[in-house]
Motif scaffolding. Structure first.
Motif, PDB file in Angstrom:
ATOM      1  N   ARG A  63       0.835  -1.211   0.000  1.00  0.00           N
ATOM      2  CA  ARG A  63       0.000   0.000   0.000  1.00  0.00           C
ATOM      3  C   ARG A  63       0.869   1.260   0.000  1.00  0.00           C
ATOM      4  O   ARG A  63       0.579   2.224  -0.710  1.00  0.00           O
ATOM      5  CB  ARG A  63      -0.960  -0.019   1.185  1.00  0.00           C
TER       6      ARG A  63
ATOM      7  N   LEU B  91      -2.887   6.816  -8.011  1.00  0.00           N
ATOM      8  CA  LEU B  91      -4.288   6.867  -7.595  1.00  0.00           C
ATOM      9  C   LEU B  91      -5.162   6.032  -8.526  1.00  0.00           C
ATOM     10  O   LEU B  91      -4.944   5.997  -9.741  1.00  0.00           O
ATOM     11  CB  LEU B  91      -4.802   8.312  -7.625  1.00  0.00           C
ATOM     12  N   CYS B  92      -6.151   5.387  -7.931  1.00  0.00           N
ATOM     13  CA  CYS B  92      -7.174   4.677  -8.689  1.00  0.00           C
ATOM     14  C   CYS B  92      -8.522   5.128  -8.146  1.00  0.00           C
ATOM     15  O   CYS B  92      -8.711   5.178  -6.935  1.00  0.00           O
ATOM     16  CB  CYS B  92      -7.010   3.166  -8.514  1.00  0.00           C
ATOM     17  N   ARG B  93      -9.443   5.473  -9.024  1.00  0.00           N
ATOM     18  CA  ARG B  93     -10.773   5.919  -8.585  1.00  0.00           C
ATOM     19  C   ARG B  93     -11.783   4.782  -8.612  1.00  0.00           C
ATOM     20  O   ARG B  93     -12.910   4.966  -8.161  1.00  0.00           O
ATOM     21  CB  ARG B  93     -11.266   7.054  -9.506  1.00  0.00           C
ATOM     22  N   CYS B  94     -11.416   3.651  -9.205  1.00  0.00           N
ATOM     23  CA  CYS B  94     -12.418   2.605  -9.434  1.00  0.00           C
ATOM     24  C   CYS B  94     -12.349   1.440  -8.455  1.00  0.00           C
ATOM     25  O   CYS B  94     -13.373   0.939  -8.021  1.00  0.00           O
ATOM     26  CB  CYS B  94     -12.259   2.019 -10.840  1.00  0.00           C
ATOM     27  N   THR B  95     -11.160   0.960  -8.157  1.00  0.00           N
ATOM     28  CA  THR B  95     -11.061  -0.364  -7.521  1.00  0.00           C
ATOM     29  C   THR B  95     -11.054  -0.349  -6.011  1.00  0.00           C
ATOM     30  O   THR B  95     -11.266  -1.384  -5.388  1.00  0.00           O
ATOM     31  CB  THR B  95      -9.757  -1.079  -7.936  1.00  0.00           C
ATOM     32  N   GLY B  96     -10.748   0.796  -5.392  1.00  0.00           N
ATOM     33  CA  GLY B  96     -10.594   0.789  -3.942  1.00  0.00           C
ATOM     34  C   GLY B  96      -9.343   0.066  -3.489  1.00  0.00           C
ATOM     35  O   GLY B  96      -9.186  -0.213  -2.302  1.00  0.00           O
ATOM     36  N   TYR B  97      -8.462  -0.237  -4.411  1.00  0.00           N
ATOM     37  CA  TYR B  97      -7.105  -0.756  -4.150  1.00  0.00           C
ATOM     38  C   TYR B  97      -7.040  -2.191  -3.631  1.00  0.00           C
ATOM     39  O   TYR B  97      -5.985  -2.809  -3.693  1.00  0.00           O
ATOM     40  CB  TYR B  97      -6.332   0.159  -3.174  1.00  0.00           C
ATOM     41  N   GLN B  98      -8.126  -2.707  -3.079  1.00  0.00           N
ATOM     42  CA  GLN B  98      -8.032  -4.013  -2.428  1.00  0.00           C
ATOM     43  C   GLN B  98      -7.554  -5.075  -3.420  1.00  0.00           C
ATOM     44  O   GLN B  98      -6.712  -5.902  -3.096  1.00  0.00           O
ATOM     45  CB  GLN B  98      -9.397  -4.379  -1.848  1.00  0.00           C
ATOM     46  N   ASN B  99      -8.115  -5.032  -4.632  1.00  0.00           N
ATOM     47  CA  ASN B  99      -7.702  -6.017  -5.632  1.00  0.00           C
ATOM     48  C   ASN B  99      -6.361  -5.660  -6.262  1.00  0.00           C
ATOM     49  O   ASN B  99      -5.684  -6.534  -6.810  1.00  0.00           O
ATOM     50  CB  ASN B  99      -8.778  -6.165  -6.714  1.00  0.00           C
TER      51      ASN B  99
END
Lengths: 803, 161
Positions: B128, B135-143
Motif C-alpha cells: 500500500r 491513484l485509482c478511482r475505481c477499484t478501492g485498491y483491495q484487488n
C-alpha cells in the motif's frame, strides 16, 4: 453423432453465464497499454483547442483583445461569444430546462467560466495563446451562500432571465430562485406531526464535491465539409443523447452526426453533461474544416465541470415514544451554481430525492426542494449515485439516528422497528414510489451477527467509561434503499426522450454473436457481464459474444450509463432481445427435428426432443440453419432488437456497519472495520460486483472523510488540484469486508437490480454515523462532513474531549 | 522555440528526436512516439497515471522533461510484456480484477513492476505504501494489493532468467 452427450452442468459451466466470476474481457487491452481513450485519438491535420477562463467569479467583460494571441505562429483562431452569436451558439440549453453560456456573453458568472477559445497547431502553442488573450473585467459583487442569494437585495446573477417569473419547473419567486419542487402530502405530514408525542429536527449540509474521474473530459471533433458529416469522439456517458443535442444545436441532421464514446477513464456522473468545451471544439472544427482536439486539465475539470450535492437540508421526524416513525418533513435549499445544469430526468428538478423515506414504513411524508443560483460552476450531477439519492439516503439515515439518540433506543433496534416488512412488498411509499422487493430484517441481523454488534457496543461503553482512553470509538450503522434504473418513460425522460434502453443481438451463421447496446461502460465491465446474460439466455459461450457500445452509428439508441441504469434497463433489453431470438430459434429447431415446438425442451445450449436426449439441435446448429435454409415462411437470419421501457425502477438495498477509532489528540479517524452487505437482486458476475462495491466504498470514504470544494467570499475555489482535493491513496483506504443477500426484482427479466452506486450511497452516511456516534455520549446528534482530522479535532475541542 | 536533439532508448529501441526543451516526457512518449499507454491525469505528479521507468526508477512523466531523458533507458507499459508473454504484474491485475476503467492501469503496472524489484516479498502495508503514488478511482485498491501479491508470488516462484 457420438453417443456420449456432455452433461448439462458441464455445458453450462463452459458458457460462463450468469452467476460466474468470469475474468474481464476488456482487460487484455488495458494491461498492455492498448486502450483507446479520447486523448489517444490522433486524426490527420488535427488542431488543438485551449480555453481562456475567467479568473473572477462575477463580473462584466469590458474588452477582449485577441491580437497578441493571433500573432503567435501556429495559432489558427481565437473565438469569443461574439463570434458564436451569428450561429446562435453562444448559449445552449441545459438538461434541466435552463440555458448556459457556451462562452461568457458580456458577463462571467463563476470562476474558471469559459470566456474564449484558441485553436493552434499543438497543445503547447494553444496554451501559450490562451495566456496571451487579454480580457478586461469589471468586478461585480459575488454571491456564494445560497441563503444570501435569496435575500431581497442580493445581486442579480442571471440578468439574461430578467422579467422571467417562471422557469422550467414553475414560478420563480426571486431573481436568484430557480424552482421550488414539492413531493408527498404536506397536509398529511403536518397532521402526523401535530398528533405525535416526539419530534426531532436536524439541519445538515451535504457539501459540494466533485466526481473527479481519473480521466478528465475532452473530445476530438471532426467535421468533413465535403460530406457534411460530423464525427466526435467524446468522454460521454450518454453518446446518443449527445448526438441528439449536437444535431439540435448545430443544425447538422442527426443522420450525419456520429458520436463515439471510446474507452472512458471513469465517469461517476461527471461525463453525463454537455460542456462548453465540447460545443466549442465542434464549432471550431466546423469553422476551420479540420479535426480539433480539446482535453481539459485537472484544474479545469474540478473547477468547471459538473459538481455534485451542495444540499442544505432540514429534516424533521415525528414519532411515538417507542420510536415508531409517524411522519417525515424535509426542506432543502439546493445550490445549483450559475446555470441550472443538473442532470436529472426532466420532470424531476431534484432528481429522485423523494426516495428520502428510505427503508422505513412512514405513513406521512413531504419534501420541498428550492433551487438557487450562486456564483459557482453549474452541475448537480449524480456522483456515483442515482439522481440525488445519495442526499436522500444521507438525510433519512441521519434523521433515524437523531431520533434513536433522542429516545435512547439502540440504532439497530430503531431500524428493526421501522423497516418495511417483507410481506409489505411491493410497497408504496408516502411519496408514491412502488418498492419492487426487499427483505431488510434478515440482512440487518446477518450484519449484526457478523460483527458481533453487542460486543462492539460493550467495548464502546467501556471506552466511554475510561476518561484516559486515548481514542473515542464510534459505530455507524446504515440501512439504505436505493432507487435505480431510470426509468419508466411515463415518469422519466431527458429533453423529451424516454429513458428506455436498448440492445441488438446478431447471431452469426457459425454460432458466435455480436451485441450492441445504448449504454457505455466506463469501467463497469459491460463487455464481460452483458455477454454472460446472453450466454445464459441463448446457450452461446460468452467467450464468443462480442459486446460493443458507444458508437452511435452502430449501436441502437439508448440513454447511456449513469444512475446504475445499465443492468436494470439495458440488461433487461439484452434478455428481451435474446428471448426474441430464442423464440425464433425454437421454430427453426422444431423444423430441423421435425417435431412441433411444444415437443421441444430447452436445456442450457440446445433444444431437445422431449424424452430423447439424443435428438437435439444446439443454438449453433440453429444459427447455421437460419442462414442456410430457414423453414418456409420464416425470414432468414437470427437477430433481434429490443427497446426496453422498464415498468418500474429497481430498489437495491444494503446494510453497512463501520467502526471508527478517533484519536483524541489529533482528530484523526481510523476506520477499524467496514462491513458492507448488499442486495442487488440476481448477481451476474460476483467478482465484478465485489470490485464495484470496493470502488464505491472508497469513493464514499473520500466524500465522508475529506472531499469538499471550499469557496472564499470572492468566489475563489480554494482546492482544485489533486494536492487539495482528496482522492484517497492505497494507504488511507480502509480494507473492505463484503457480504450479500439475494432478493430478485420481480419485474426485471433476470431479477437484477443494479449495484455499482449502492456502496457510495450507503457508505457515506455510515462513515458519518460512525464519527457522530463517537460523540453521541456527550449529546452530539450531527456533525457535517468532511471529517478531516482538523474538523474532527475542532469537534473534540468544542466538546471537551480533546487531550 | 529552438529544438534540442535527444537520444532515448524506449522499450529497447533507440529513438532520436528533436524536441522543444519544454516538452514533457509524457507528451514526447504519447505524441512523438505514439506510445499512448501512459496517461495524463493531473499534471501535478499526484495521480501517477503517467508513471514510466527511467533508468530503473519510477518517474511521473507529466513532470519530467524529455530532454532530461537524453541518453536514458525508458520503459513504458508497452514494453512490459516479453515477446508476447505477459509480465507477472499484468497477469496479476487480470487474474485479481485489479482494474476497472483501465486509465490508471499502465502507471500502476509500471510502478508495481518496479516496486517488486525494490521489495520482492512485501507485506500488505508495504504494498500500500509502495503504490501510494498511484491513484485509482475505481477499484478501492483491495484487488490491486492482491494483484501485486499475485505477481510477487509468481516472480518468486520463477525468477527471471
Amino acid at each position: 453423432m457420438s453417443a456420449v452427450i456432455q452433461p448439462a452442468d458441464e455445458r453450462e459451466a463452459s458458457l460462463a453465464g450468469i452467476g460466474v466470476s468470469r475474468l474481464r474481457k476488456e482487460d487484455a487491452r488495458f494491461i498492455q497499454g492498448k486502450g483507446n481513450y479520447v486523448d489517444d485519438i490522433k486524426l490527420p491535420g488535427m488542431l488543438h483547442m485551449d480555453i481562456v477562463r475567467s479568473p473572477i467569479a462575477h463580473g462584466r467583460i469590458k474588452r477582449i483583445n485577441k491580437e497578441a494571441a493571433l500573432a503567435i505562429p501556429g495559432v489558427h483562431a481565437v473565438l469569443t461569444a461574439d463570434d458564436l452569436k451569428p450561429l446562435k451558439l453562444h448559449w445552449m440549453p441545459t438538461l434541466a430546462g435552463d440555458v448556459a453560456a457556451v462562452l461568457a456573453d458580456e458577463k462571467v458568472h463563476f470562476q474558471m467560466q469559459e470566456v474564449a477559445i484558441v485553436i493552434a497547431d499543438d497543445r503547447y502553442i494553444a496554451a501559450d495563446a490562451a495566456e496571451a488573450v487579454e480580457v478586461e473585467y469589471e468586478e461585480l459583487p459575488v454571491v456564494i451562500d445560497p441563503y444570501d442569494a435569496l435575500l431581497p437585495d442580493a445581486p442579480v446573477l442571471r440578468e439574461d432571465l430578467a422579467g422571467k417569473t417562471s422557469g422550467a419547473h414553475g414560478p420563480r419567486e426571486h431573481h436568484n430562485h430557480i424552482f421550488t419542487w414539492d413531493a408527498g402530502d404536506l397536509a398529511a405530514a403536518d397532521a402526523a406531526f401535530a398528533a405525535a408525542p416526539i419530534k426531532v429536527e436536524q439541519h445538515m449540509h451535504y457539501p459540494r464535491v466533485h466526481p473527479c474521474p481519473l480521466e478528465t473530459c475532452g473530445c476530438v471533433a471532426s467535421f468533413d465539409p465535403i460530406r457534411g458529416e460530423l464525427t466526435t469522439y467524446i468522454t460521454s456517458q450518454a453518446p446518443h443523447v449527445v448526438r441528439t443535442v449536437v444535431s439540435m444545436l448545430s443544425g447538422v441532421p442527426e443522420s450525419k452526426v456520429r458520436i463515439v464514446s471510446p474507452d472512458i477513464g471513469g465517469g461517476f456522473g461527471n461525463k453525463v453533461g454537455i460542456y462548453p468545451g465540447y460545443v466549442c471544439a465542434i464549432v471550431a472544427s466546423i469553422v476551420l474544416g479540420r479535426p480539433v482536439k480539446w482535453i481539459e486539465d485537472r484544474i479545469e475539470n474540478i473547477s468547471s465541470t459538473a459538481f455534485a450535492r451542495d444540499y442544505h437540508m432540514d429534516g424533521q421526524l415525528a414519532a411515538t415514544e417507542d420510536g415508531k416513525i409517524l411522519g417525515l418533513k424535509v426542506n432543502v435549499v439546493a445550490d445549483h451554481g450559475a446555470f441550472d445544469a443538473c442532470a436529472d430526468p426532466t420532470k424531476f428538478p431534484a432528481g429522485l430525492f423523494h426516495i428520502c423515506s428510505g427503508s422505513y414504513d412512514i405513513a406521512a411524508a413531504h419534501c420541498s426542494v428550492k433551487g438557487v443560483y450562486t456564483n459557482k460552476a453549474p452541475g448537480g450531477v449524480a456522483y456515483r449515485c442515482s439522481f440525488r439519492v445519495t442526499e436522500a439516503v444521507y438525510l433519512i439515515e441521519r434523521m433515524v439516528d437523531v431520533l434513536a439518540q433522542r429516545l435512547n433506543i439502540d440504532k439497530a433496534e430503531i431500524r428493526r422497528r421501522n423497516f418495511i416488512r417483507k410481506e409489505q412488498f411491493p410497497y408504496t411509499s408516502a411519496f408514491g414510489f412502488e418498492y419492487d422487493s426487499g427483505d431488510y430484517h434478515p440482512a440487518l441481523e446477518k450484519v449484526l451477527d457478523a460483527v458481533d454488534y453487542p460486543a462492539l457496543r460493550a467495548e464502546q461503553a467501556a471506552r466511554r467509561a475510561d476518561p484516559n482512553s486515548p481514542t473515542l470509538m464510534g459505530i455507524g450503522l446504515v440501512s439504505f434503499t436505493e432507487i435505480v434504473g431510470a426509468g419508466p418513460s411515463k415518469m422519466c425522460d431527458i429533453l423529451g426522450v424516454g429513458m428506455f434502453d436498448s440492445c441488438e443481438i446478431r447471431i452469426h451463421p457459425t454460432g458466435s454473436a455480436i451485441a450492441r447496446m445504448g449504454t457505455i461502460t466506463q469501467g463497469q465491465g459491460h463487455q464481460t457481464t452483458y455477454a454472460q446474460i446472453i450466454a445464459t439466455e441463448l446457450g452461446i459461450p460468452s467467450e464468443v459474444i462480442q459486446v460493443e457500445e458507444g458508437d452511435t452509428s452502430t449501436a441502437p439508441y439508448g440513454l447511456g450509463t449513469y444512475g446504475s441504469r445499465s443492468t436494470p434497463v439495458a440488461g433487461a433489453a439484452i434478455a428481451m432481445a435474446a428471448r426474441k431470438i430464442h423464440a425464433k430459434a425454437r421454430k427453426i429447431a422444431a423444423h430441423m427435428l421435425e417435431v412441433s415446438e411444444s415437443d421441444l425442451d430447452w436445456e442450457v445450449d440446445r433444444f431437445k426432443v422431449r424424452g430423447d436426449d439424443s435428438k437435439f439441435k444446439t443454438m449453433a446448429d440453429v444459427a447455421w440453419q437460419a442462414y442456410h435454409q430457414p423453414p418456409a415462411g420464416l425470414e432468414p437470419g437470427l437477430e433481434a432488437v429490443h427497446y426496453y421501457d422498464p415498468p418500474n425502477f429497481t430498489f437495491p438495498f444494503g446494510i453497512y456497519l463501520c467502526v471508527v477509532d478517533i484519536d483524541r489528540a489529533t482528530g484523526e479517524t481510523k476506520i477499524r472495520r467496514f462491513y458492507a452487505l448488499d442486495d442487488c437482486g440476481t448477481r451476474i458476475n460476483p467478482m465484478i460486483i465485489e470490485g464495484q462495491i470496493h470502488g464505491g466504498l472508497t469513493e464514499g470514504f473520500a466524500v465522508a472523510m475529506g472531499q469538499q470544494m471550499p469557496f472564499d467570499a470572492q468566489g475563489n475555489l480554494l482546492g482544485n488540484t489533486l494536492m487539495d482535493y482528496f482522492l484517497p491513496t492505497a494507504v488511507e483506504t480502509p480494507k473492505w469486508e463484503t457480504d450479500y443477500t439475494v432478493t430478485p426484482s420481480p419485474h426485471h427479466p433476470i431479477g437484477a437490480k443494479g449495484v455499482a452506486e449502492s456502496p457510495h450511497v450507503g457508505s457515506i452516511p455510515t462513515f458519518n454515523a460512525a464519527v457522530v456516534d463517537a460523540f453521541a455520549h456527550v449529546g452530539v446528534t450531527h456533525l457535517d462532513m468532511p471529517h478531516t482530522a482538523f474538523r474532527v479535532w475542532q469537534a473534540l475541542k468544542a466538546h471537551n474531549l480533546a487531550i | 522555440m529552438a529544438k534540442k536533439l535527444i537520444s532515448v532508448t524506449v522499450n529497447g529501441k533507440l529513438e532520436e528526436r528533436a524536441v522543444e526543451p519544454r516538452t514533457l516526457l509524457i507528451h514526447f512518449l504519447r505524441e512523438e512516439l505514439n506510445l499512448t499507454g501512459a496517461h495524463i491525469g493531473c499534471e501535478t505528479s499526484h495521480c501517477g497515471a503517467c508513471t514510466v521507468d527511467v533508468d530503473g526508477v519510477s518517474v511521473k512523466s507529466c513532470t519530467h522533461l524529455a530532454v532530461q531523458c537524453d541518453g536514458a533507458h525508458v520503459t513504458t507499459v508497452e514494453g512490459l510484456a516479453n515477446k508476447g508473454v505477459l509480465h507477472a504484474v499484468q497477469e496479476g491485475f487480470y487474474k485479481e480484477h485489479g482494474l476497472q476503467c483501465g486509465f490508471c492501469t499502465p502507471g500502476m503496472l509500471m510502478r508495481a513492476s518496479n516496486f517488486l524489484k525494490e521489495n520482492p516479498n512485501p507485506s500488505e502495508d508495504e504494498i500500500r505504501m509502495g503504490m501510494s503514488g498511484n491513484l485509482c478511482r475505481c477499484t478501492g485498491y483491495q484487488n490491486i494489493v492482491k494483484a501485486v501479491q499475485y505477481a510477487a508470488r509468481k516472480l518468486q516462484e520463477a525468477p527471471a532468467a
